[in-house]
Every structure is written in C-alpha cells, then in structure tokens.
Scaffold this active site. Structure first.
Site, PDB file in Angstrom:
ATOM      1  N   LYS A 192      -4.111 -10.322  -6.966  1.00 24.97           N
ATOM      2  CA  LYS A 192      -5.383 -10.474  -6.246  1.00 24.97           C
ATOM      3  C   LYS A 192      -6.486  -9.603  -6.857  1.00 24.97           C
ATOM      4  CE  LYS A 192      -6.306  -8.291  -2.389  1.00 24.97           C
ATOM      5  NZ  LYS A 192      -6.408  -7.728  -1.043  1.00 24.97           N
TER       6      LYS A 192
ATOM      7  N   LYS B   8       0.832  -1.215   0.000  1.00 22.06           N
ATOM      8  CA  LYS B   8       0.000   0.000   0.000  1.00 22.06           C
ATOM      9  C   LYS B   8       0.868   1.267   0.000  1.00 22.06           C
ATOM     10  CE  LYS B   8      -4.476  -1.555   1.515  1.00 22.06           C
ATOM     11  NZ  LYS B   8      -5.563  -1.454   2.480  1.00 22.06           N
TER      12      LYS B   8
ATOM     13  N   LYS C 178     -11.018  -4.367  -5.034  1.00 21.39           N
ATOM     14  CA  LYS C 178     -12.059  -3.374  -5.288  1.00 21.39           C
ATOM     15  C   LYS C 178     -11.473  -2.078  -5.834  1.00 21.39           C
ATOM     16  CE  LYS C 178     -12.028  -2.694  -0.332  1.00 21.39           C
ATOM     17  NZ  LYS C 178     -12.438  -3.414   0.834  1.00 21.39           N
TER      18      LYS C 178
HETATM   19  P1  TYM Z   1     -10.729  -6.178   3.121  1.00 26.00           P
HETATM   20  O1  TYM Z   1     -11.842  -5.208   3.234  1.00 26.00           O
HETATM   21  O2  TYM Z   1      -9.602  -5.872   2.208  1.00 26.00           O
HETATM   22  O3  TYM Z   1     -11.309  -7.599   2.736  1.00 26.00           O
HETATM   23  C1  TYM Z   1     -12.338  -8.205   3.488  1.00 26.00           C
HETATM   24  C2  TYM Z   1     -12.181  -9.705   3.486  1.00 26.00           C
HETATM   25  O4  TYM Z   1     -12.226 -10.211   2.152  1.00 26.00           O
HETATM   26  C3  TYM Z   1     -11.055 -10.951   1.857  1.00 26.00           C
HETATM   27  N1  TYM Z   1     -10.691 -10.701   0.445  1.00 26.00           N
HETATM   28  C4  TYM Z   1     -10.450 -11.669  -0.436  1.00 26.00           C
HETATM   29  N2  TYM Z   1     -10.486 -13.009  -0.336  1.00 26.00           N
HETATM   30  C5  TYM Z   1     -10.183 -13.722  -1.444  1.00 26.00           C
HETATM   31  N3  TYM Z   1      -9.860 -13.164  -2.641  1.00 26.00           N
HETATM   32  C6  TYM Z   1      -9.814 -11.812  -2.781  1.00 26.00           C
HETATM   33  N4  TYM Z   1      -9.510 -11.284  -3.965  1.00 26.00           N
HETATM   34  C7  TYM Z   1     -10.122 -11.000  -1.649  1.00 26.00           C
HETATM   35  N5  TYM Z   1     -10.195  -9.666  -1.448  1.00 26.00           N
HETATM   36  C8  TYM Z   1     -10.536  -9.498  -0.151  1.00 26.00           C
HETATM   37  C9  TYM Z   1      -9.999 -10.428   2.815  1.00 26.00           C
HETATM   38  O5  TYM Z   1      -8.997 -11.385   3.051  1.00 26.00           O
HETATM   39  C10 TYM Z   1     -10.807 -10.131   4.047  1.00 26.00           C
HETATM   40  O6  TYM Z   1     -10.998 -11.291   4.833  1.00 26.00           O
HETATM   41  N6  TYM Z   1      -8.224  -5.269   7.322  1.00 26.00           N
HETATM   42  C11 TYM Z   1      -9.346  -5.996   6.766  1.00 26.00           C
HETATM   43  C12 TYM Z   1     -10.634  -5.698   7.483  1.00 26.00           C
HETATM   44  C13 TYM Z   1     -10.540  -5.907   8.937  1.00 26.00           C
HETATM   45  C14 TYM Z   1     -10.579  -7.142   9.640  1.00 26.00           C
HETATM   46  C15 TYM Z   1     -10.434  -6.812  11.001  1.00 26.00           C
HETATM   47  C16 TYM Z   1     -10.704  -8.463   9.208  1.00 26.00           C
HETATM   48  C17 TYM Z   1     -10.380  -4.911   9.863  1.00 26.00           C
HETATM   49  N7  TYM Z   1     -10.318  -5.472  11.103  1.00 26.00           N
HETATM   50  C18 TYM Z   1     -10.371  -7.804  11.989  1.00 26.00           C
HETATM   51  C19 TYM Z   1     -10.676  -9.459  10.204  1.00 26.00           C
HETATM   52  C20 TYM Z   1     -10.519  -9.129  11.542  1.00 26.00           C
HETATM   53  C21 TYM Z   1      -9.508  -5.609   5.308  1.00 26.00           C
HETATM   54  O7  TYM Z   1      -9.205  -4.523   4.895  1.00 26.00           O
HETATM   55  O8  TYM Z   1     -10.153  -6.529   4.568  1.00 26.00           O
END
Ligand code: TYM
Length: 337
Positions: free
Chosen positions: A202, A120, A205
C-alpha cells in the site's frame, strides 16, 4: 412536528484521517474524493484523528502542525465547511469516553486479529503500546457516537468497520437498541493505491522511501519524476490486471486524475508502450493535484480561518456526540443527575 423533522433528516457520514504525516494521493483516492461527492447528500462529520496519531510515537510540535495542515487539505480538496462538520478528535472527550465503555464489550481475541495491529506492531516493535491495540475500538467509538449510516474509507479500514459493526450489534443486544449499524463505503477503484516502488504494498505516508509516495504537497516536478520512475511490470502492454500491479496502479491514478474509464485508458495506449503512458500519467496527475496544492497553500497561511472552522465544527459535533454518550451512560447504569 418532531416526527416530521426526524423523517427529513439526512443520513449521516463520519470519516477521518490520522494526522501522522502529509496526506498522499492514496487518501484522496481511497477516501476523500468520496467525501466530497457525498457531502451534499449526507450530514457529514470529517475528523482529524489526533487521538489515533499518538498510538505511534509523534513529535508534539509536528503533530500540532500536521493537525491544522490536514484540516487545510480537507478544504483544499473540496470539503465545504458550510455544509460539512470538520473537527479535531481530541477536542471531544466523548470519543475517549465511549471507547472506555466499548472496551468493556470488546474481546482481546478480536482486537488481536486486526491485521493493522499486527502490521504496526511489527513496524514499531520498540513501542507496541496498549493504545495501538485499542485503536480499532476508538475507531468504533468515533463512528458510533454520530450514529453514522455510512463510513467512506479505503480498503485497509474494512476490518475495523467489521469490528465496529460487531461492537454496535453486541451493545444493542446487551443493553437494547442504541447504535445505528454503519455500512462501509469503499470505492470500486482507488480503494488501495499502491506504492510506486513496490506495487504489491500500500502507498503510505510513512514509507521511508519518499519516491514511493505522492504527497499532496509535492511540486509538479516531484510528482512527474516519481511517476516516471515508478516500478512497472514485465511486458509492454497497458492493461489492468492482477499480474500487472504496477501498471494497474498507474491506470488507477490516470482514472482518478482524468475520470476516464479503465477500458478507455487501455484503448488509448494500445501499442504505445510504458514510456508514453508514464509521461501522460505524470502530466495528468500533476495537473490534477496543482489546484489542490495551490488552494492548500493559501489556506494554511490563514490559521485564524481554520481555527474558526474547527471551533464551529467542534460545537456541531458535540451536540450529537454528547447526546449519544448520555444515552450510553444511562444504558450501562451510570448514575445521572
Ligand atoms: P488513515 O489516516 O491511515 O487513512 C485515511 C483514509 O485514507 C485511506 N487510505 C488509502 N486509500 C487507498 N489507498 C491508499 N494507499 C490509502 N492510504 C490511506 C484509508 O483507508 C482511510 O480511509 N484509522 C483511520 C482514521 C480514522 C477513521 C475513523 C476513519 C479514525 N477514526 C473513523 C473512518 C472512521 C486511519 O488511520 O486512516
């Protein structure tokens, strides 16, 4: 009596999504389908991680809108607010408060090793801020506040989970037993849905190339066109393997949409070629996402219902979060009257 109640308590899950864009099929495959499956068996806390969102520049009006949209999408996918707690992270100051305490035991070196921070920082080189650096510590606070047993996430969050476990163990060691040590829960298949245009990357969004990503709000036609134009590999065999990242990704999407096993999908397409396969994946994914999108569109038009659900969620979450924070403040030596 209290002991009895304690022993029948369900194990706890916490997970979240950052509302920095429209949710994609990657979020569904990597995390949210598991949330839906696990919600009966566990006490679940699902969070819209708006504090995480501002680690990269956001448009405030967009962020507000996306936060409610994300809540609507959780419910459309199958999160049941009657049994699971849905809440907005910034509504609970306990998340920021515990982050500060955990900051005091987190090493600059270990945060520097986080690959997401490195990625990032490159992506947003004009705004490498302290919150972006601290993001994994905030994530640890999210998880530890609820004494979570399990954290269902996609593969990209695994390193953050390891840091969380390390911080919990370190705190317990310095100050005596306080936090449960959480386990990651990562699906065998779908933990990393890849970009349709660059299958070694990956699906995200925030990909500037919109045809690389299937958004959960995409229409049937958009979904079908994106899948039909997906980059595939050389050869013509439909086979799940490391040297066929494009086709393997489409097989994974087919599995998600139909629940068929990999071997079953491979057998169905022996000698059929990429064209037929892509058309079938396109139809299957469009059929799978249609009811989710329709339910979402109903929900997003009923803001009051969402606000009520999130307000109730906030109250529920606070009971647990405040209790953990009180315990932590006491352990570190803050005066409490
Ligand atoms: P975020 O918003 O990037 O993604 C949310 C969840 O979706 C999964 N994910 C994917 N899995 C498979 N293939 C993909 N292309 C893909 N894109 C996203 C991510 O692995 C995630 O599980 N930091 C986290 C949010 C968060 C969180 C937490 C998660 C904040 N606090 C505490 C668990 C526990 C995030 O930005 O995920």
């Amino acid at each position: 009596m209290e002991l009895e109640l304690e022993s029948i308590k369900k194990p706890v899950i916490l997970s979240g999504v950052t509302p920095s864009g429209i949710l994609t099929i990657g979020h569904l495959a990597g995390a949210i389908t598991n949330w839906v499956k696990l919600q009966e068996e566990f006490e679940c806390f699902f969070m819209i991680a708006d504090l995480h969102a501002i680690t990269v520049r956001q448009n405030p009006a967009e962020l507000r809108k996306r936060t409610l949209e994300t809540a609507a999408m959780f419910i459309a996918i199958g999160i049941n607010p009657e049994i699971s707690t849905l809440f907005i992270q910034s509504h609970l100051p306990e998340h920021s408060q515990l982050t500060w305490v955990l900051n005091s035991i987190a090493g600059v070196g270990e945060c520097n090793r986080m690959t997401q921070f490195k990625d990032k920082s490159k992506q947003h080189s004009e705004n490498v801020n302290v919150a972006l650096f601290d993001y994994p510590v905030l994530m640890a606070a999210d998880i530890l506040l609820y004494q979570s047993d399990l954290v269902p996430v996609g593969e990209d969050q695994k390193q953050h989970l390891e840091l969380t476990r390390n911080l919990a163990q370190r705190f317990n060691h310095h100050y005596s037993d306080t936090f449960k040590i959480p386990e990651p829960y990562i699906p065998k298949l779908g933990a990393r849905i890849m970009s349709l245009q660059e299958p070694d990357k990956k699906m995200s969004k925030s990909d500037p190339n919109q045809s690389a990503t299937i958004f959960l709000t995409d229409s049937d036609n958009e979904i079908k066109n994106k899948i039909k134009r997906a980059v595939t590999d050389s050869g013509s065999e439909i086979k799940f393997s490391n040297d066929k990242p494009g086709i393997s990704n489409l097989i994974t999407l087919m599995h998600l949409a139909t629940n068929k096993r990999i071997s079953e999908i491979e057998n169905m397409y022996v000698d059929k070629g990429y064209g037929v396969f892509k058309t079938d994946v396109a139809d299957a994914v469009a059929n799978y996402l249609r009811p989710i999108r329709e339910r979402y569109l109903e929900l997003i038009n009923n803001k009051q219902e969402l606000i009520d659900i999130l307000t109730k969620g906030e109250e529920n979450a606070r009971r647990i979060a405040a209790k953990t924070l009180r315990k932590v403040y006491k352990k570190v030596g803050f005066v409490q009257f």
